[in-house]
Design a protein around this motif. Sequence first.
Motif, short mmCIF file in Angstrom:
data_model
loop_
_atom_site.label_atom_id
_atom_site.label_comp_id
_atom_site.label_asym_id
_atom_site.label_seq_id
_atom_site.Cartn_x
_atom_site.Cartn_y
_atom_site.Cartn_z
N PRO A 83 50.33 59.24 24.15
CA PRO A 83 48.92 59.08 24.50
C PRO A 83 48.03 58.65 23.34
O PRO A 83 46.93 58.15 23.55
CB PRO A 83 48.49 60.46 24.99
CG PRO A 83 49.72 61.28 25.11
CD PRO A 83 50.78 60.61 24.33
N THR A 84 48.49 58.83 22.11
CA THR A 84 47.65 58.50 20.95
C THR A 84 48.03 57.19 20.27
O THR A 84 47.37 56.80 19.33
CB THR A 84 47.73 59.63 19.91
OG1 THR A 84 49.09 59.75 19.46
CG2 THR A 84 47.27 60.96 20.51
N ASP A 85 49.08 56.54 20.75
CA ASP A 85 49.54 55.30 20.13
C ASP A 85 49.48 54.17 21.16
O ASP A 85 50.40 53.99 21.96
CB ASP A 85 50.97 55.48 19.62
CG ASP A 85 51.46 54.30 18.81
OD1 ASP A 85 50.96 53.18 18.99
OD2 ASP A 85 52.37 54.50 17.99
N PRO A 86 48.40 53.37 21.15
CA PRO A 86 48.23 52.31 22.15
C PRO A 86 49.34 51.26 22.11
O PRO A 86 49.72 50.71 23.14
CB PRO A 86 46.88 51.67 21.81
CG PRO A 86 46.22 52.56 20.82
CD PRO A 86 47.26 53.46 20.24
N ASP A 87 49.88 50.97 20.92
CA ASP A 87 50.95 49.97 20.82
C ASP A 87 52.22 50.46 21.50
O ASP A 87 52.87 49.72 22.25
CB ASP A 87 51.25 49.63 19.36
CG ASP A 87 50.08 48.94 18.67
OD1 ASP A 87 49.27 48.27 19.38
OD2 ASP A 87 49.94 49.08 17.44
N LEU A 89 52.33 52.77 23.81
CA LEU A 89 52.01 52.85 25.23
C LEU A 89 52.13 51.49 25.90
O LEU A 89 52.65 51.37 27.01
CB LEU A 89 50.61 53.44 25.43
CG LEU A 89 50.16 53.65 26.88
CD1 LEU A 89 51.10 54.59 27.60
CD2 LEU A 89 48.73 54.16 26.91
N ALA A 90 51.70 50.43 25.22
CA ALA A 90 51.80 49.07 25.77
C ALA A 90 53.27 48.68 25.94
O ALA A 90 53.65 48.06 26.95
CB ALA A 90 51.09 48.08 24.86
N LYS A 91 54.11 49.05 24.98
CA LYS A 91 55.55 48.75 25.09
C LYS A 91 56.17 49.49 26.27
O LYS A 91 56.98 48.93 27.01
CB LYS A 91 56.27 49.11 23.80
CG LYS A 91 55.93 48.19 22.66
CD LYS A 91 56.63 48.63 21.38
CE LYS A 91 56.22 47.74 20.21
NZ LYS A 91 56.84 48.15 18.95
N VAL A 92 55.78 50.74 26.44
CA VAL A 92 56.31 51.52 27.57
C VAL A 92 55.82 50.92 28.88
O VAL A 92 56.57 50.79 29.85
CB VAL A 92 55.89 53.00 27.45
CG1 VAL A 92 56.22 53.77 28.73
CG2 VAL A 92 56.56 53.64 26.25
N ARG A 93 54.55 50.53 28.93
CA ARG A 93 53.99 49.92 30.14
C ARG A 93 54.77 48.68 30.53
O ARG A 93 55.07 48.45 31.72
CB ARG A 93 52.52 49.57 29.92
CG ARG A 93 51.81 49.09 31.17
CD ARG A 93 50.33 48.79 30.94
NE ARG A 93 49.61 49.99 30.57
CZ ARG A 93 48.98 50.16 29.39
NH1 ARG A 93 49.00 49.22 28.48
NH2 ARG A 93 48.35 51.28 29.13
N GLU A 94 55.15 47.86 29.57
CA GLU A 94 55.95 46.66 29.85
C GLU A 94 57.29 47.02 30.48
O GLU A 94 57.77 46.33 31.37
CB GLU A 94 56.19 45.87 28.57
CG GLU A 94 54.97 45.16 28.03
CD GLU A 94 55.22 44.51 26.69
OE1 GLU A 94 56.40 44.39 26.28
OE2 GLU A 94 54.23 44.13 26.03
#
Length: 98
Positions: A83-87, A89-94
């Motif tokens: 939750p604190t690392d947007p990069d 999180l973006a990789k997981v979202r992909e």
Amino acid sequence: MAKNNLTDRVKNVGAKTAAAPAAAEKPAAPKPPPRAKPVKVTAELSPNTYRSLKEICNGLADDTGQTRVTNVAVIRALVEILPTDPDLLAKVRERVQP
């Protein structure tokens, strides 16, 4: 005589219901937290993914001087960081998008 007996009973019931709101005015006990126990999560990994996780755990153990780093320790750390690392999180979202 039966009429008086009934009248007395009605008065008693009325007195009891009048006293009930006073009891309801007492402060309520604090609510317990929504969930106090840890939640267990289970996941199935492919053999290659599991092997990669074990290699990461072994590498972390070597790097930190520990005899062992468990799978769950790595997974817990990732869940806390996510939750604190947007990069990340973006990789997981992909990966999870259909």
